[in-house]
Design an enzyme around this catalytic site. Structure first.
Site, PDB file in Angstrom:
ATOM      1  N   SER A  42       0.863  -1.174   0.000  1.00 56.32           N
ATOM      2  CA  SER A  42       0.000   0.000   0.000  1.00 56.32           C
ATOM      3  C   SER A  42       0.906   1.231   0.000  1.00 56.32           C
ATOM      4  O   SER A  42       1.761   1.369   0.876  1.00 56.32           O
ATOM      5  CB  SER A  42      -0.886  -0.035   1.247  1.00 56.32           C
ATOM      6  OG  SER A  42      -1.631   1.150   1.356  1.00 56.32           O
TER       7      SER A  42
ATOM      8  N   LYS B 158      -1.132  -1.079  -4.332  1.00 54.51           N
ATOM      9  CA  LYS B 158      -2.326  -0.276  -3.995  1.00 54.51           C
ATOM     10  C   LYS B 158      -1.907   1.170  -3.816  1.00 54.51           C
ATOM     11  O   LYS B 158      -0.975   1.458  -3.072  1.00 54.51           O
ATOM     12  CB  LYS B 158      -2.937  -0.851  -2.723  1.00 54.51           C
ATOM     13  CG  LYS B 158      -3.880   0.058  -1.959  1.00 54.51           C
ATOM     14  CD  LYS B 158      -4.608  -0.740  -0.873  1.00 54.51           C
ATOM     15  CE  LYS B 158      -4.733   0.026   0.418  1.00 54.51           C
ATOM     16  NZ  LYS B 158      -5.336  -0.777   1.497  1.00 54.51           N
TER      17      LYS B 158
ATOM     18  N   LYS C 116      -3.231   5.244  -2.990  1.00 54.12           N
ATOM     19  CA  LYS C 116      -4.286   5.974  -2.294  1.00 54.12           C
ATOM     20  C   LYS C 116      -4.802   7.066  -3.224  1.00 54.12           C
ATOM     21  O   LYS C 116      -4.006   7.723  -3.914  1.00 54.12           O
ATOM     22  CB  LYS C 116      -3.716   6.603  -1.020  1.00 54.12           C
ATOM     23  CG  LYS C 116      -3.258   5.573   0.006  1.00 54.12           C
ATOM     24  CD  LYS C 116      -4.448   4.881   0.643  1.00 54.12           C
ATOM     25  CE  LYS C 116      -4.020   3.981   1.788  1.00 54.12           C
ATOM     26  NZ  LYS C 116      -5.165   3.377   2.485  1.00 54.12           N
TER      27      LYS C 116
ATOM     28  N   ASP D 122      -7.302   2.934  -3.238  1.00 52.22           N
ATOM     29  CA  ASP D 122      -8.021   3.021  -1.959  1.00 52.22           C
ATOM     30  C   ASP D 122      -8.378   4.478  -1.670  1.00 52.22           C
ATOM     31  O   ASP D 122      -7.488   5.328  -1.536  1.00 52.22           O
ATOM     32  CB  ASP D 122      -7.120   2.460  -0.841  1.00 52.22           C
ATOM     33  CG  ASP D 122      -7.852   2.332   0.494  1.00 52.22           C
ATOM     34  OD1 ASP D 122      -9.038   2.701   0.571  1.00 52.22           O
ATOM     35  OD2 ASP D 122      -7.225   1.848   1.461  1.00 52.22           O
TER      36      ASP D 122
ATOM     37  N   ASN E  15     -10.353   5.482   0.981  1.00 45.77           N
ATOM     38  CA  ASN E  15     -10.605   5.733   2.408  1.00 45.77           C
ATOM     39  C   ASN E  15     -11.786   6.678   2.633  1.00 45.77           C
ATOM     40  O   ASN E  15     -11.664   7.685   3.339  1.00 45.77           O
ATOM     41  CB  ASN E  15      -9.347   6.258   3.109  1.00 45.77           C
ATOM     42  CG  ASN E  15      -8.319   5.179   3.339  1.00 45.77           C
ATOM     43  OD1 ASN E  15      -7.276   5.172   2.687  1.00 45.77           O
ATOM     44  ND2 ASN E  15      -8.599   4.235   4.214  1.00 45.77           N
TER      45      ASN E  15
ATOM     46  N   GLU F 280     -11.146   0.473  -3.519  1.00 46.66           N
ATOM     47  CA  GLU F 280     -11.378   0.213  -2.094  1.00 46.66           C
ATOM     48  C   GLU F 280     -12.073   1.401  -1.418  1.00 46.66           C
ATOM     49  O   GLU F 280     -11.626   2.538  -1.537  1.00 46.66           O
ATOM     50  CB  GLU F 280     -10.014  -0.074  -1.438  1.00 46.66           C
ATOM     51  CG  GLU F 280     -10.092  -0.516   0.015  1.00 46.66           C
ATOM     52  CD  GLU F 280      -8.716  -0.980   0.541  1.00 46.66           C
ATOM     53  OE1 GLU F 280      -7.860  -1.395  -0.270  1.00 46.66           O
ATOM     54  OE2 GLU F 280      -8.517  -0.911   1.764  1.00 46.66           O
TER      55      GLU F 280
ATOM     56  N   ASP G 216     -13.527  -1.895   3.061  1.00 42.27           N
ATOM     57  CA  ASP G 216     -12.602  -1.968   4.191  1.00 42.27           C
ATOM     58  C   ASP G 216     -13.360  -1.443   5.423  1.00 42.27           C
ATOM     59  O   ASP G 216     -13.981  -2.220   6.163  1.00 42.27           O
ATOM     60  CB  ASP G 216     -11.348  -1.132   3.841  1.00 42.27           C
ATOM     61  CG  ASP G 216     -10.348  -0.965   4.968  1.00 42.27           C
ATOM     62  OD1 ASP G 216     -10.652  -1.313   6.114  1.00 42.27           O
ATOM     63  OD2 ASP G 216      -9.231  -0.453   4.716  1.00 42.27           O
TER      64      ASP G 216
ATOM     65  N   LYS H 169      -9.452  -6.591   8.353  1.00 44.13           N
ATOM     66  CA  LYS H 169      -8.438  -6.252   9.349  1.00 44.13           C
ATOM     67  C   LYS H 169      -8.989  -6.796  10.654  1.00 44.13           C
ATOM     68  O   LYS H 169     -10.042  -6.336  11.116  1.00 44.13           O
ATOM     69  CB  LYS H 169      -8.259  -4.736   9.433  1.00 44.13           C
ATOM     70  CG  LYS H 169      -7.694  -4.139   8.154  1.00 44.13           C
ATOM     71  CD  LYS H 169      -7.623  -2.645   8.185  1.00 44.13           C
ATOM     72  CE  LYS H 169      -7.094  -2.115   6.864  1.00 44.13           C
ATOM     73  NZ  LYS H 169      -7.240  -0.646   6.756  1.00 44.13           N
TER      74      LYS H 169
ATOM     75  N   GLY I  18      -3.982  -4.017   6.624  1.00 38.67           N
ATOM     76  CA  GLY I  18      -3.094  -3.635   7.723  1.00 38.67           C
ATOM     77  C   GLY I  18      -3.333  -2.197   8.108  1.00 38.67           C
ATOM     78  O   GLY I  18      -4.025  -1.453   7.404  1.00 38.67           O
TER      79      GLY I  18
HETATM   80  O1  OSB Z   1      -7.250   1.901   4.404  1.00 36.41           O
HETATM   81  O2  OSB Z   1      -6.040   0.181   4.266  1.00 36.41           O
HETATM   82  C1  OSB Z   1      -6.233   1.301   4.717  1.00 36.41           C
HETATM   83  C2  OSB Z   1      -3.181   2.355   6.754  1.00 36.41           C
HETATM   84  C3  OSB Z   1      -3.766   3.036   7.787  1.00 36.41           C
HETATM   85  C4  OSB Z   1      -5.126   3.176   7.797  1.00 36.41           C
HETATM   86  C5  OSB Z   1      -5.908   2.641   6.760  1.00 36.41           C
HETATM   87  C6  OSB Z   1      -5.311   1.934   5.736  1.00 36.41           C
HETATM   88  C7  OSB Z   1      -3.923   1.829   5.704  1.00 36.41           C
HETATM   89  C8  OSB Z   1      -3.192   1.190   4.610  1.00 36.41           C
HETATM   90  C9  OSB Z   1      -1.847   0.592   4.895  1.00 36.41           C
HETATM   91  O3  OSB Z   1      -3.580   1.189   3.468  1.00 36.41           O
HETATM   92  C10 OSB Z   1      -1.900  -0.862   5.044  1.00 36.41           C
HETATM   93  C11 OSB Z   1      -0.640  -1.445   5.620  1.00 36.41           C
HETATM   94  O4  OSB Z   1       0.302  -1.674   4.851  1.00 36.41           O
HETATM   95  O5  OSB Z   1      -0.560  -1.685   6.844  1.00 36.41           O
HETATM   96 MG    MG Z   2      -8.322   0.684   3.049  1.00 37.49          MG
END
Ligand code: OSB
Ligand code: MG
Length: 361
Positions: free
Chosen positions: A129, A154, A156, A181, A183, A206, A231, A255, A283
């Site tokens: 990521s 991945k 952002k 992703d 978020n 995502e 997620d 997660k 993660g």
């Molecule tokens: O949305 O997956 C997410 C990290 C912190 C909070 C949310 C996310 C993430 C990551 C990193 O995308 C995932 C990782 O490598 O731990």
């Molecule tokens: Mg995510």
């Protein structure tokens, strides 16, 4: 005896998402000791309520004020879950305690956690990521990541920051597996914008919409070709069923800390399998403790896509665990020791600890 340690360790590079930039990993660690047995867990929360509503203060509050009297080291994880049901929400607090019980129970049975959890493949497929940066910097990171063997990249995205980047990635790297992703950075007013992502042939998009908006994701899924991965929206077995039955999801990022622990994770994975929904393990920039739980679950045979369980060095120059993961051919194997199989570097821990004390007693 159970204690907690609140630590802050620097990230090798700032990690920027649509909800903010992280410079450090600030974690609440759970440390249990009974004679020779030591067990650990890590809450997935951060300093503030940006990814979800819980944070490092609420997890300590819920543990000390509400899970006290429910937790006992003699419980099996499912027994704890049953007792903790009357505490509404706060899955990250419950999840940390539940995972501690998995480590304690696996160590009691003298089994590595990944084997104790069910059918393990013995390894996890690994993706990476990548936080937001300049396009040039991201392209450089992606090039290195492909060379290192990560099986999925991945990136952002947020409003005003996606199409250019994805175009540049496709031009430079061709058909490598890419996901994006958001978020929760978009709303129902942005479907036109999100439809533009279809041309990039992403493995999935995502969490584009707010976590509460399961129906919005179902409506979006009808409008776009790109598969939808959830997620933040998947907080429990119930919310997973909700999303699946409403046709809001193709892929689930689990997660364990977010869904209240490993038992709920396994239950979501079973439901996903029954409904042909793909599964991978995500993660939250965890230290070696949380990372080992994630890798143990990611090795489970019900997981069928590469996860965000990258090796420790991807985030930390120095981690708090003596054992660190290595990736070979895009795969990481769980540690061989009992439970999560890690020991702590207590000298380093004392340097990065901000506060600590007894927990749940
Ligand atoms: O949305 O997956 C997410 C990290 C912190 C909070 C949310 C996310 C993430 C990551 C990193 O995308 C995932 C990782 O490598 O731990
Ligand atoms: Mg995510």
């Amino acid at each position: 005896m159970l204690s907690y340690s609140k630590i802050s360790i620097p990230l090798v590079k700032p990690f920027k998402t649509s909800f903010g930039t992280q410079l450090t990993r600030d974690a609440i660690l759970l440390l249990y000791q009974d004679g020779e047995t030591r067990a650990f867990a890590e809450a997935v929360t951060e300093k503030g309520p940006y990814y979800g509503y819980e944070d490092n203060y609420t997890v300590l509050h819920v543990m000390n004020d509400h899970l006290k009297g429910i937790f006992s080291p003699d419980l099996e994880p499912h027994e704890f879950n049953e007792k903790a049901r009357k505490i509404r929400g706060h899955n990250m607090a419950k999840g940390a305690v539940e995972m501690l019980l998995w480590d304690i129970n696996a160590k009691r049975e003298r089994k590595p956690l990944h084997e104790f959890l069910g059918k393990s493949k013995g390894y996890a497929d690994v993706g990476i990521s990548i936080g937001m940066s300049t396009i040039e910097d991201e392209l450089r990171t992606i090039e290195e990541s492909i060379k290192k063997g990560f099986k999925r990249i991945k990136v952002k995205i947020e409003k005003g920051y996606n199409v250019e980047l994805l175009k540049a990635i496709r031009e430079k790297f061709g058909d490598v597996p890419i996901s994006a992703d958001a978020n929760q950075g978009f709303t129902r007013a942005d479907f036109k914008l999100l439809k533009k992502l279809d041309e990039f042939n992403l493995v999935y998009l995502e969490q584009p919409l707010p976590l509460e908006d399961i129906n919005g994701h179902a409506l979006l899924k009808k409008e776009i070709k790109t598969p939808i991965c959830l997620d933040e929206s998947i907080e429990s077995v119930e919310s997973a069923m909700n999303a699946i039955e409403r046709g809001a999801v193709d892929v689930i990022n689990i997660k364990p800390g977010r869904v209240g622990g490993l038992q709920n994770s396994l239950d979501v994975m079973e439901k996903a399998k029954e409904n042909d929904i793909k599964i991978w393990i995500g993660g939250m920039l965890e230290t070696g403790i949380g990372r080992s739980f994630n890798v143990s679950l990611a090795a489970n045979s019900l997981v069928n896509m590469p996860g965000d369980t990258s090796p420790n060095y991807r985030y930390f120059k120095k981690d708090i665990t003596n054992e660190t993961f290595e990736m070979k051919d895009g795969k990481i194997s769980p540690f061989k020791g009992d439970g999560i199989g890690v020991s702590l570097d207590y000298e380093f821990l004392s340097k990065v600890q901000i506060e600590g004390g007894r927990l749940l007693d």
